[in-house]
Design an enzyme around this catalytic site. Structure first.
Site, PDB file in Angstrom:
ATOM      1  N   ASP A 306       0.817  -1.223   0.000  1.00 59.46           N
ATOM      2  CA  ASP A 306       0.000   0.000   0.000  1.00 59.46           C
ATOM      3  C   ASP A 306       0.850   1.273   0.000  1.00 59.46           C
ATOM      4  O   ASP A 306       0.346   2.355  -0.278  1.00 59.46           O
ATOM      5  CB  ASP A 306      -0.916   0.035   1.236  1.00 59.46           C
ATOM      6  N   MET A 462      -3.575 -10.931  -6.804  1.00 58.60           N
ATOM      7  CA  MET A 462      -2.600 -11.212  -7.876  1.00 58.60           C
ATOM      8  C   MET A 462      -1.469 -10.190  -7.888  1.00 58.60           C
ATOM      9  O   MET A 462      -0.362 -10.501  -8.313  1.00 58.60           O
ATOM     10  CB  MET A 462      -3.309 -11.213  -9.227  1.00 58.60           C
TER      11      MET A 462
HETATM   12  O1  LIG Z   1      -6.797 -10.225   2.917  1.00 61.84           O
HETATM   13  P1  LIG Z   1      -5.646  -9.928   3.811  1.00 61.84           P
HETATM   14  O2  LIG Z   1      -4.553 -10.929   3.731  1.00 61.84           O
HETATM   15  O3  LIG Z   1      -6.058  -9.682   5.214  1.00 61.84           O
HETATM   16  O4  LIG Z   1      -4.943  -8.585   3.310  1.00 61.84           O
HETATM   17  C1  LIG Z   1      -5.628  -7.515   2.766  1.00 61.84           C
HETATM   18  C2  LIG Z   1      -4.946  -6.218   3.089  1.00 61.84           C
HETATM   19  O5  LIG Z   1      -3.561  -6.243   2.934  1.00 61.84           O
HETATM   20  C3  LIG Z   1      -3.120  -5.017   2.377  1.00 61.84           C
HETATM   21  O6  LIG Z   1      -2.560  -5.280   1.143  1.00 61.84           O
HETATM   22  C4  LIG Z   1      -2.092  -4.390   3.266  1.00 61.84           C
HETATM   23  O7  LIG Z   1      -0.871  -4.990   3.087  1.00 61.84           O
HETATM   24  C5  LIG Z   1      -4.348  -4.121   2.260  1.00 61.84           C
HETATM   25  O8  LIG Z   1      -4.341  -3.291   1.150  1.00 61.84           O
HETATM   26  C6  LIG Z   1      -5.434  -5.135   2.228  1.00 61.84           C
HETATM   27  O9  LIG Z   1      -6.632  -4.597   2.736  1.00 61.84           O
END
Ligand SMILES: O=P(O)(O)OC[C@H]1O[C@](O)(CO)[C@@H](O)[C@@H]1O
Ligand SMILES: Nc1ncnc2c1ncn2[C@@H]1O[C@H](COP(=O)(O)OP(=O)(O)OP(=O)(O)O)[C@@H](O)[C@H]1O
Ligand SMILES: [Mg+2]
Length: 573
Positions: A306, A462
């Site tokens: 992010d 992805m």
């Molecule tokens: O589905 P997970 O593994 O909890 O991760 C989602 C989150 O990880 C992130 O990529 C942060 O690293 C966010 O943008 C996203 O909401």
């Protein structure tokens, strides 16, 4: 590839060794060297007893003291609001601030010599390494610091600085005594394996360290999982794979159990790779290690696709994610332009910040509208999204919309607002891409204005499950090597990061106190708006009023105050 060697952990046998490792000192020895004597730099530590006079800071044992020595530097341990445990840590160290002439401020990172007396140091083995001995000025001067702000005004103060990363002439570990461990936490990110690889190879090849342990499955792995022995052979080609060979997890941060495990295993260097949550966890681990008086270096390597880590120029994996997002945007564009009134909607990651969406949009030039969490938008009426879609379809016959996952969350009705959280306490978001696609379809069907064909592409995972690209691989290598140099030099409680193109050691609180956001009144967002020609969804009145109220951090420049002057904490491009 050679398979990792597993070592079962046995708490029972390990606990017998506790307190015999880590150069653990009895509590009366774990005192701080203070200068001047009246200062109490680390509030959580006991003051020096009268029988043990404070030791003057010496330039070798206390590298921090050398900054600006000879000028009017003064070292103090301030208490910025930021370091007072937004993470709820009790007994948090105060910030280590060094002040110099003309408004120079160094926000330094902790060092063993801050809380352990009379530690021996050794010549850096790199000086005998043929790869480095020929490099002029290979070792970083103890006075080198990196300015946070490079835009300067003639009469402005010199501003905030961080300690420059890199190898020091003296190290605080003998190679044979180092027992390092690496852990990866939080969501996946391209480059995790590269960082793991380069920490292992850096320790082996630069410092002759042979004991490196991989902790499996994130923080909880310290006390509930097996460990993996890591060496250059085991990690040789892992940088070509996505994910993390160590596994990762959310939740499960039990500080006492983690530090017990570190102590029991005789670990004295802990490398922690993860996002903002992980770095908060690392800060708490550091505090507990310091409280116990252990000679254990804690180094964080910030990770997130992010790109919302403050202070640093960018986070590793971001470049790769933006590049990978192009494939989804291209597909959406091909689909949209192949039919009459085709609309392609692409959802990209970005929980609280729209950096991925913004950069992917700017890189692509096929995107007609980019929606990010920092920029509120609305659907209906004059100046709204539907009006813009209709206009663009009439002009071009197709359009592509990129939406960050955290955008428009305020538009969901209360009834479908999710209150669910993941194991780390992060709010789980609604699928805004799906919701928006549905709303667009309903709008055009209801008004019977146009027959549209909408394709929704969600490449969420992805773009982060891929291996890192070439530029991220180089970046990961430098971050990993900086972390290794810092830990070997006795620094602890720090994260590594690129600040204005220079690798730096940054105190944990600086990067965990807030998240970086796209500033929508800043030039980068203006560049995007002029590239897509989309509406800003804001009237000039909105901006003026919001600035007056200061209600939206995304609308005002991200500034912090040090000594009464503003320090820009925005990403600089
Ligand atoms: O589905 P997970 O593994 O909890 O991760 C989602 C989150 O990880 C992130 O990529 C942060 O690293 C966010 O943008 C996203 O909401
Ligand atoms: N305030 C905190 N104090 C201690 N530990 C924390 C804190 N916040 C998060 N952690 C721990 O850090 C780990 C990772 O946190 P989290 O799941 O929020 O991911 P992250 O590091 O922020 O990465 P991502 O960018 O993928 O969200 C978890 O094991 C969690 O328990
Ligand atoms: Mg996070």
């Amino acid at each position: 590839m050679a398979s990792p060697i597993k070592m079962a952990s046995s708490s029972a046998s390990l606990s017998l060794h506790r307190r015999h490792h880590n150069h653990h000192l009895p509590s009366h020895h774990c005192l701080v060297s203070l200068s001047p004597p009246s200062m109490d730099p680390i509030s959580s530590l006991p003051r020096l007893s009268s029988s043990m006079p404070p030791r003057a800071l010496d330039p070798i044992n206390s590298p921090s003291s050398s900054v600006n020595s000879g000028t009017h530097a003064s070292v103090s341990f301030g208490s910025p609001s930021s370091c007072n445990g937004s993470m709820g840590i009790s007994g948090v160290s105060k910030a280590k601030i060094v002040r110099g002439d003309c408004g120079y401020v160094l926000e330094d990172v902790p060092h063993f010599s801050d809380y352990i007396r009379d530690l021996p140091n050794y010549p850096n083995p790199l000086q005998d390494n043929p790869a480095y001995s020929v490099v002029k000025q290979y070792f970083v001067d103890l006075d080198d610091t990196v300015a946070q702000k490079v835009i300067a005004h003639k009469n402005g103060p010199r501003g905030l600085h961080f300690r420059r990363a890199g190898p020091r002439q003296k190290v605080y570990f003998e190679s044979d005594d180092v027992h390092a461990c690496i852990v990866t936490c939080g969501g996946l990110c391209p480059g995790l394996n590269t960082v793991i690889r380069e920490i292992v190879c850096g320790l082996y090849h630069m410092y002759g360290v042979k004991k490196v342990l991989g902790i499996e499955g994130g923080y909880k792995g310290f006390y509930s999982r097996n460990t993996v022995l890591l060496n250059p052979k085991v990690v040789n080609d892992i940088h070509k794979r996505g994910g993390t060979i160590l596994g990762t997890s959310r939740g499960g941060h039990d500080t006492t159990k983690i530090v017990d495990s570190i102590q029991d295993r005789g670990i004295n260097q802990v490398y922690i790779i993860g996002g903002d949550g992980t770095q908060k966890g690392a800060a708490v681990i550091f505090e507990e290690i310091k409280r116990r008086g252990l000679k254990v270096a804690v180094a964080g390597i910030p990770k997130t696709i992010d790109n919302d880590i403050p202070v640093t120029d960018r986070s590793f994996g971001f470049d790769t994610a933006v590049e990978e997002a192009q494939r989804a945007i291209n597909a959406a564009h091909v689909e949209a332009e192949s039919v009459e009134n085709g609309i392609g909607v692409v959802k990209l990651m970005g929980r609280y910040s729209g950096f991925i969406a913004m950069h992917a949009t700017l890189a692509s030039r096929d995107v007609d509208c980019c929606l990010i969490p920092e920029s509120p938008f609305y659907l209906e009426g004059a100046g709204g999204l539907f009006e813009f879609i209709e206009k663009r379809l009439k002009e071009n016959g197709h359009m592509v919309i990129v939406i960050a996952e955290g955008a428009g969350q305020d538009l969901f009705s209360e009834s479908i607002h999710s209150v669910d959280k993941d194991a780390s306490g992060n709010r789980l978001l609604q699928d805004v891409g799906l919701w928006l696609s549905q709303k667009i379809k309903e709008h055009f069907a209801k008004k019977n204005k146009m027959d549209i064909t909408l394709k929704y592409i969600d490449p969420t995972y992805m773009i982060r499950a891929v291996p890192s690209n070439a530029s991220d691989n180089v970046y990961c290598t430098l971050l990993a090597q900086s972390a290794v140099h810092g830990a070997m030099a006795g620094y602890t409680g720090f994260t590594v990061g690129l600040v204005n193109g220079r690798h730096s050691y940054i105190p944990f609180y600086r990067i965990t106190e807030k998240q970086n956001k796209v500033v929508i009144t800043d030039r980068m967002w203006a560049r995007l708006l002029s590239s897509t020609n989309q509406p800003s969804f804001l009237s000039p009145k909105d901006i003026i009023e919001d600035k007056k109220e200061g209600s939206s951090p995304a609308l005002v420049d991200d500034h912090d105050t040090v000594d009464g002057y503003l320090v820009n904490k925005e990403i600089n491009y």
